[in-house]
Design an enzyme around this catalytic site. Structure first.
Site, PDB file in Angstrom:
ATOM      1  N   GLN A  47       0.846  -1.232   0.152  1.00 13.28           N
ATOM      2  CA  GLN A  47      -0.130   0.061   0.033  1.00 13.28           C
ATOM      3  C   GLN A  47       0.996   1.244   0.138  1.00 13.28           C
ATOM      4  O   GLN A  47       0.283   2.358  -0.254  1.00 13.28           O
ATOM      5  CB  GLN A  47      -0.789   0.125   1.105  1.00 13.28           C
ATOM      6  CG  GLN A  47      -1.993  -0.937   1.226  1.00 13.28           C
ATOM      7  CD  GLN A  47      -3.136  -1.021   2.397  1.00 13.28           C
ATOM      8  OE1 GLN A  47      -2.541  -1.791   3.281  1.00 13.28           O
ATOM      9  NE2 GLN A  47      -4.012  -0.264   2.138  1.00 13.28           N
ATOM     10  N   ASP A  80       2.091   0.566  -8.016  1.00 14.46           N
ATOM     11  CA  ASP A  80       3.434   0.670  -8.528  1.00 14.46           C
ATOM     12  C   ASP A  80       4.477   1.489  -8.184  1.00 14.46           C
ATOM     13  O   ASP A  80       5.606   1.503  -7.791  1.00 14.46           O
ATOM     14  CB  ASP A  80       3.352   0.799 -10.400  1.00 14.46           C
ATOM     15  CG  ASP A  80       2.849  -0.318 -10.896  1.00 14.46           C
ATOM     16  OD1 ASP A  80       2.383  -1.338 -10.191  1.00 14.46           O
ATOM     17  OD2 ASP A  80       2.667  -0.254 -12.022  1.00 14.46           O
ATOM     18  N   ARG A 105       4.172  -0.316  13.032  1.00 20.26           N
ATOM     19  CA  ARG A 105       3.842  -1.496  12.408  1.00 20.26           C
ATOM     20  C   ARG A 105       3.846  -1.383  10.911  1.00 20.26           C
ATOM     21  O   ARG A 105       3.236  -0.728  10.559  1.00 20.26           O
ATOM     22  CB  ARG A 105       2.422  -1.869  13.008  1.00 20.26           C
ATOM     23  CG  ARG A 105       1.840  -3.101  12.384  1.00 20.26           C
ATOM     24  CD  ARG A 105       0.469  -3.687  12.602  1.00 20.26           C
ATOM     25  NE  ARG A 105       0.269  -4.743  11.655  1.00 20.26           N
ATOM     26  CZ  ARG A 105      -1.011  -4.831  11.235  1.00 20.26           C
ATOM     27  NH1 ARG A 105      -2.008  -3.829  11.168  1.00 20.26           N
ATOM     28  NH2 ARG A 105      -1.067  -5.838  10.108  1.00 20.26           N
ATOM     29  N   HIS A 150       1.285  -9.253   4.504  1.00 25.01           N
ATOM     30  CA  HIS A 150       0.141  -8.075   4.373  1.00 25.01           C
ATOM     31  C   HIS A 150      -0.667  -8.552   2.972  1.00 25.01           C
ATOM     32  O   HIS A 150      -0.406  -7.629   2.366  1.00 25.01           O
ATOM     33  CB  HIS A 150       0.222  -6.885   4.820  1.00 25.01           C
ATOM     34  CG  HIS A 150      -0.776  -6.205   5.219  1.00 25.01           C
ATOM     35  ND1 HIS A 150      -0.955  -5.424   6.322  1.00 25.01           N
ATOM     36  CD2 HIS A 150      -2.085  -5.824   4.621  1.00 25.01           C
ATOM     37  CE1 HIS A 150      -2.059  -4.703   6.773  1.00 25.01           C
ATOM     38  NE2 HIS A 150      -2.819  -4.870   5.351  1.00 25.01           N
ATOM     39  N   GLU A 195      -4.944 -10.255   8.901  1.00 25.35           N
ATOM     40  CA  GLU A 195      -6.498 -10.274   8.811  1.00 25.35           C
ATOM     41  C   GLU A 195      -6.978 -11.464   7.871  1.00 25.35           C
ATOM     42  O   GLU A 195      -7.124 -11.284   6.848  1.00 25.35           O
ATOM     43  CB  GLU A 195      -7.072  -9.042   8.079  1.00 25.35           C
ATOM     44  CG  GLU A 195      -6.921  -8.075   8.740  1.00 25.35           C
ATOM     45  CD  GLU A 195      -7.499  -6.585   8.111  1.00 25.35           C
ATOM     46  OE1 GLU A 195      -8.042  -6.777   7.166  1.00 25.35           O
ATOM     47  OE2 GLU A 195      -7.833  -5.766   8.806  1.00 25.35           O
ATOM     48  N   ASN A 335      -7.801  -5.737  14.540  1.00 26.25           N
ATOM     49  CA  ASN A 335      -8.189  -4.552  13.650  1.00 26.25           C
ATOM     50  C   ASN A 335      -9.540  -4.536  13.860  1.00 26.25           C
ATOM     51  O   ASN A 335     -10.352  -5.517  13.603  1.00 26.25           O
ATOM     52  CB  ASN A 335      -7.726  -4.772  12.141  1.00 26.25           C
ATOM     53  CG  ASN A 335      -6.039  -5.234  11.913  1.00 26.25           C
ATOM     54  OD1 ASN A 335      -5.347  -4.716  12.910  1.00 26.25           O
ATOM     55  ND2 ASN A 335      -5.688  -5.220  10.839  1.00 26.25           N
ATOM     56  N   TYR A 337     -12.998  -1.607  12.902  1.00 26.95           N
ATOM     57  CA  TYR A 337     -13.229  -0.137  12.228  1.00 26.95           C
ATOM     58  C   TYR A 337     -14.557   0.114  12.071  1.00 26.95           C
ATOM     59  O   TYR A 337     -15.194   1.508  12.532  1.00 26.95           O
ATOM     60  CB  TYR A 337     -12.934  -0.188  10.431  1.00 26.95           C
ATOM     61  CG  TYR A 337     -11.587  -0.297  10.228  1.00 26.95           C
ATOM     62  CD1 TYR A 337     -10.843   0.986   9.844  1.00 26.95           C
ATOM     63  CD2 TYR A 337     -10.768  -1.472   9.916  1.00 26.95           C
ATOM     64  CE1 TYR A 337      -9.490   0.757   9.564  1.00 26.95           C
ATOM     65  CE2 TYR A 337      -9.512  -1.558   9.766  1.00 26.95           C
ATOM     66  CZ  TYR A 337      -9.119  -0.237   9.473  1.00 26.95           C
ATOM     67  OH  TYR A 337      -7.627  -0.351   9.161  1.00 26.95           O
ATOM     68  N   GLU A 402      -5.020  -1.741  14.148  1.00 30.54           N
ATOM     69  CA  GLU A 402      -5.597  -0.858  13.120  1.00 30.54           C
ATOM     70  C   GLU A 402      -6.922  -0.356  13.498  1.00 30.54           C
ATOM     71  O   GLU A 402      -7.906  -1.186  13.898  1.00 30.54           O
ATOM     72  CB  GLU A 402      -5.847  -1.762  11.685  1.00 30.54           C
ATOM     73  CG  GLU A 402      -4.520  -2.025  10.810  1.00 30.54           C
ATOM     74  CD  GLU A 402      -4.818  -2.751   9.504  1.00 30.54           C
ATOM     75  OE1 GLU A 402      -6.004  -2.433   9.124  1.00 30.54           O
ATOM     76  OE2 GLU A 402      -4.077  -3.339   9.124  1.00 30.54           O
TER      77      GLU A 402
END
Length: 495
Positions: A47, A80, A105, A150, A195, A335, A337, A402
């Protein structure tokens, strides 16, 4: 219908429901963080790094998936270049230091370290890059927490079946061993896999994430079966080969919503939702008997038979694997949200993990939306989730690895500040009132970054990145300044 009702009644008979909804009126003490509580931020290699084909790096599943350019990703965006952190890591560490965070992290890229996917070739440049990042963190008194995987495994392994192939257990173990060997002298907290349920449901059931396979009802279960074994293999390798000398810890990570009843008192629906989602991967590690949750085994077997299958679509662990997996966590990484309201009903493809639950899920209309369709702001669900984990699994040491909210990139991100403030309050109620052993919090995320199938349309960072500028300049958002103040005060305050 009668059979389903009978099943639900029989399940209810062996459930022990404990409801603890009490909370205290907020006061100054409840808004303070405990001594020793750590604050950090989280990122992931694909990411933020970019440099997708630098040196001898191999191709990852996300490289292949985004390069299809077939509309699966918003605007056909790719990682990219992303935030270009491969080249700008020193600037990112300086931002961490300036804001006052004491831990970071991050994840390592499997094909950057093992270009062929296997340890027959360990990339000197890949190892060098991560060693330089770790050294930069340590020189600035920032503790690294390293996620080994990840979501970006080598494409060559996906060509051989990926997480549907049981050989991935050994392939991942081989990769973990290289990571421990190369970085374990300096890194003392590892998370093998980020996850598991997101990997398996998005990548092998819904097909909206790499590798894009739509095998609902089978793919998600077989994937989790292999991921759980792979996690345990990574843990046991560290335990036997590295822990005696490196003295570090290896945790297990879950992602889960908070589940609350749509209809007051319907704790059976809440229990089913919890066990099918959080319990799916927590039970094999933390439950005294290991294995998948009994309620889940019963319901998937029932649904499978009802649908005409010869056996349950949920694979079975052997007694040897149950024992091997049980206890493979020195800490729990969570994690979180958002939350969901649940009630009896139908949801999802047939067959699928969603449909097997026999539940309808929805959100309360009063919950504020975000830039992400799946993320509504419901802070109270955070405390509900933490309390249930602590109650069911012996109150393990927890790190929130997270937590955050998306918008479309504004610098004056008051909604993000409000989100953090209210979610942190609920976490502190879980700590101070419910006694949950939460030891640290890592927000998502330091930087605006590539948000998987949503590309750069959704922004979670407290630092803005201009993806239209080849230099990818960083600019502090209002939320970054709010966090800087919190680091000093060590309590929640208005801004």
């Amino acid at each position: 219908m009668l059979a389903t009702l009978s099943l639900r009644s029989s399940i209810f008979a062996f459930l022990l429901i404990a409801v603890n909804g009490a909370s205290l009126k907020e006061n100054d003490e409840l808004l303070k963080f405990p001594p020793g509580f750590v604050f950090g931020v989280a990122t992931a290699a694909y990411q933020i790094e970019g440099a997708w084909n630098v040196s001898d790096k191999g191709e990852s599943t996300w490289d292949r998936y985004t390069h299809l350019q077939d509309g699966r990703i918003f605007n056909n965006d790719t990682g990219d270049v992303a935030a270009n952190s491969y080249y700008k890591y020193k600037e990112d560490v300086a931002i961490l230091k300036m804001l006052g965070f004491t831990t970071y992290r991050f994840s390592v890229s499997w094909p950057r370290i093992l270009p062929t996917g296997f340890p027959n070739k360990v990339s000197k440049n890949g190892v060098r890059y991560y060693n330089e990042l770790i050294d930069e963190l340590l020189e600035n008194d920032i503790e690294p927490m390293l996620t080994i995987y990840h979501w970006d495994h080598p494409q060559v392994l996906e060509d051989a079946g990926g997480w549907l192939n049981s050989e991935m257990v050994d392939w991942f173990g081989d990769f973990a061993r290289v990571v421990y060997k190369e970085f374990g002298s300096k890194v003392k907290k590892f998370i093998p896999i980020n996850e598991p349920t997101a990997i398996c449901k998005n990548g092998y059931s819904a097909g909206n994430h790499a590798p894009g396979k739509k095998l609902h009802g089978f793919g998600e279960y077989l994937c989790i079966h292999n991921v759980m074994k792979a996690h345990a293999r990574a843990y046991r390798i560290y335990e036997k080969e590295f822990k005696p000398t490196q003295k570090g810890e290896v945790g297990f990570l879950i992602n889960s919503s908070g589940y609350m009843p749509k209809n007051p008192g319907d704790m059976l629906s809440v229990e089913i939702a919890f066990q099918f989602n959080a319990g799916w991967t927590l039970n094999p590690i933390y439950f005294k008997d290991g294995d998948y949750p009994p309620i889940m085994k019963t319901m998937v077997a029932f649904k499978s038979e009802e649908q005409g299958y010869a056996r349950s679509r949920l694979p079975e662990f052997s007694s040897e694997w149950i024992e091997y997996i049980r206890g493979t966590a020195d800490f729990l990484a969570v994690n979180h949200y958002t939350s969901r309201l649940v009630e009896p009903g139908d949801f999802g493809e047939v067959p699928s993990h969603e449909d097997d639950q026999g539940l309808a899920q929805e959100v309360d209309k009063s919950w504020k939306p975000s830039a992400s369709s799946w993320l509504q702001v419901a802070p109270e669900g955070f405390r509900v989730l933490l309390r249930e984990i602590a109650r069911k699994y012996g109150n393990p040491p927890i790190y929130i690895t997270e937590n955050g909210v998306s918008d479309h990139g504004t610098l004056n991100d008051d909604s993000r500040v409000e989100y953090y403030r209210e979610y942190l309050k609920q976490m502190l109620l879980a700590v101070h009132v419910d006694g949950v052993d939460v030891r640290g919090y890592y927000l998502w995320s330091l930087l605006d970054n590539f948000e998987w199938d949503n590309g750069y349309n959704e922004r979670f960072g407290i630092v803005h990145v201009d993806f239209n500028d080849p230099n990818r300049p960083r600019v502090m958002k209002k939320s970054a300044q709010w966090w800087r103040k919190l680091m000093v005060d060590r309590k929640i305050s208005e801004m």
